[in-house]
Design an enzyme around this catalytic site. Structure first.
Site, PDB file in Angstrom:
ATOM      1  N   ILE A 130      -2.875  -1.604  14.662  1.00 25.21           N
ATOM      2  CA  ILE A 130      -2.047  -0.741  13.818  1.00 25.21           C
ATOM      3  C   ILE A 130      -0.899  -1.575  13.273  1.00 25.21           C
ATOM      4  O   ILE A 130      -0.177  -2.220  14.031  1.00 25.21           O
ATOM      5  CB  ILE A 130      -1.487   0.467  14.599  1.00 25.21           C
ATOM      6  CG1 ILE A 130      -2.611   1.242  15.278  1.00 25.21           C
ATOM      7  CG2 ILE A 130      -0.669   1.359  13.677  1.00 25.21           C
ATOM      8  CD1 ILE A 130      -3.612   1.846  14.337  1.00 25.21           C
ATOM      9  N   GLY A 131      -0.723  -1.560  11.975  1.00 25.23           N
ATOM     10  CA  GLY A 131       0.334  -2.345  11.362  1.00 25.23           C
ATOM     11  C   GLY A 131       1.631  -1.581  11.227  1.00 25.23           C
ATOM     12  O   GLY A 131       1.835  -0.526  11.836  1.00 25.23           O
ATOM     13  N   ASP A 132       2.531  -2.092  10.391  1.00 25.65           N
ATOM     14  CA  ASP A 132       3.855  -1.490  10.232  1.00 25.65           C
ATOM     15  C   ASP A 132       3.846  -0.258   9.335  1.00 25.65           C
ATOM     16  O   ASP A 132       4.712   0.603   9.450  1.00 25.65           O
ATOM     17  CB  ASP A 132       4.814  -2.514   9.632  1.00 25.65           C
ATOM     18  CG  ASP A 132       4.387  -2.943   8.233  1.00 25.65           C
ATOM     19  OD1 ASP A 132       5.001  -2.493   7.241  1.00 25.65           O
ATOM     20  OD2 ASP A 132       3.437  -3.729   8.115  1.00 25.65           O
ATOM     21  N   GLY A 139       3.074  -7.438   9.507  1.00 25.67           N
ATOM     22  CA  GLY A 139       3.356  -6.168  10.172  1.00 25.67           C
ATOM     23  C   GLY A 139       4.116  -6.279  11.464  1.00 25.67           C
ATOM     24  O   GLY A 139       5.048  -5.511  11.718  1.00 25.67           O
ATOM     25  N   GLY A 146       4.270  -7.148   4.146  1.00 28.81           N
ATOM     26  CA  GLY A 146       4.446  -8.459   4.749  1.00 28.81           C
ATOM     27  C   GLY A 146       3.701  -8.561   6.068  1.00 28.81           C
ATOM     28  O   GLY A 146       2.641  -7.953   6.248  1.00 28.81           O
ATOM     29  N   THR A 181      -0.899  -4.682   0.237  1.00 30.77           N
ATOM     30  CA  THR A 181      -0.320  -3.422   0.691  1.00 30.77           C
ATOM     31  C   THR A 181       0.412  -2.796  -0.490  1.00 30.77           C
ATOM     32  O   THR A 181       1.106  -3.484  -1.227  1.00 30.77           O
ATOM     33  CB  THR A 181       0.665  -3.668   1.845  1.00 30.77           C
ATOM     34  OG1 THR A 181      -0.061  -4.127   2.985  1.00 30.77           O
ATOM     35  CG2 THR A 181       1.411  -2.396   2.212  1.00 30.77           C
TER      36      THR A 181
END
Length: 292
Positions: free
Chosen positions: A186-188, A210, A208, A157
């Site tokens: 969907i991640g952070d 998510g 990291g 990321t």
């Protein structure tokens, strides 16, 4: 007070035995992008333009799990996401579920600048490209022959935070998520206040796990602790990373309006870099192993 810039290209259980061919190209890319950012800040480019510029540059290099280095979901699809935020105005833009846009961060910027919304995803985000000016579409649309699948890139990321000499702040983050993640996850990164945030106090970009970052609203918590508790940037970042999140779950880079910079992590390592107006320049991976 002076300008500051910090960036990352992933974190996690990075072994000290990682062979040179796996980390040297990433270190060189960090150094290259940091130099671009320093030059841009010295030329009085706004922090918002700087973070977009740097994340675009990282998206174009296939060493990272974003843009051209994106990996596949368990359905064999590519689903990229990005977020950008201007601390001065608190305007922001986010996108997710992208499969044909190399520079997701620039599409997020277009959402911020040219729609009344903050977040577009999947078909809605892809279709929005067709409503932008042709030069913008040509800049961010992926060429049909470009291959984005790169399952060798399991961490990466990417993110950048910057502050100018007037205390204006901005942050941006881009990713494709974990290898073999569930389709539609969907991640952070595009979740406001989770993986990315900027306001008048600081600008944060996280990487990291998510789900852990979302639950704690990592990026917003750093800003809130500074605002409401009066802690310094490093104190706030370290508290959130080491006291509020599980070990091995989060890493972040952050700069403040007063010209502080912090790179805090509870993972084995974080590919990271920073530079300050007073001449400090760092590229590093593990604790006490400064590359430059």
């Amino acid at each position: 007070m002076g300008w500051e810039i910090a960036l990352h290209d992933g974190a996690g259980d990075i072994p000290y035995s990682l062979p040179p061919e796996r980390h040297l190209p990433r270190e060189e890319t960090l150094r290259h992008c940091l130099q671009i950012g320093v030059k841009a800040l010295k030329s009085n480019m706004t922090p918002l333009d700087v973070v977009e510029l740097i994340v675009r540059e990282l998206e174009n290099i296939p060493h990272f799990n974003a843009g051209r280095g994106s990996v596949l979901t368990n359905k064999g699809t590519i689903e990229m996401e990005a977020y950008i935020m201007d601390g001065n105005t608190m305007k922001c833009g986010a996108v997710s579920g992208l499969s044909t846009v190399v520079n997701a961060v620039s599409l997020a910027r277009l959402v911020m600048d040219h729609t009344p919304h903050t977040y577009l995803e999947f078909d809605g985000a892809e279709e929005f490209i067709d409503y932008t000016q042709p030069i913008q579409k040509d800049t961010i649309k992926n060429e049909t022959e470009t291959s984005l699948a790169n399952d060798d890139s399991q961490i990466g990321t990417i993110g950048c935070v910057a502050v100018d000499s007037n205390g204006n702040l901005a942050s941006a983050t881009s990713t494709d998520g974990l290898v073999n993640k569930m389709g539609g996850q969907i991640g952070d990164t595009p979740v406001i206040g989770a993986g990315t945030y900027a306001n008048e106090f600081c600008a944060v970009s996280a990487t990291g796990i998510g789900e852990a970052i979302i639950r704690v609203t990592v990026a917003r918590d750093v800003a809130a602790i500074m605002e409401f508790k009066g802690l310094s940037l490093k104190e706030a970042a370290d508290f959130v990373v080491h006291e509020r999140t599980p070990k091995g779950a989060v890493s972040l880079v952050v700069v403040s309006a007063s010209g502080e910079v912090a790179m805090s992590y509870n993972t084995t390592g974080m590919f990271r870099a920073c530079a300050t107006e007073d001449g400090y320049f760092e590229v590093a991976i593990w604790t006490n192993t400064k590359v430059e």
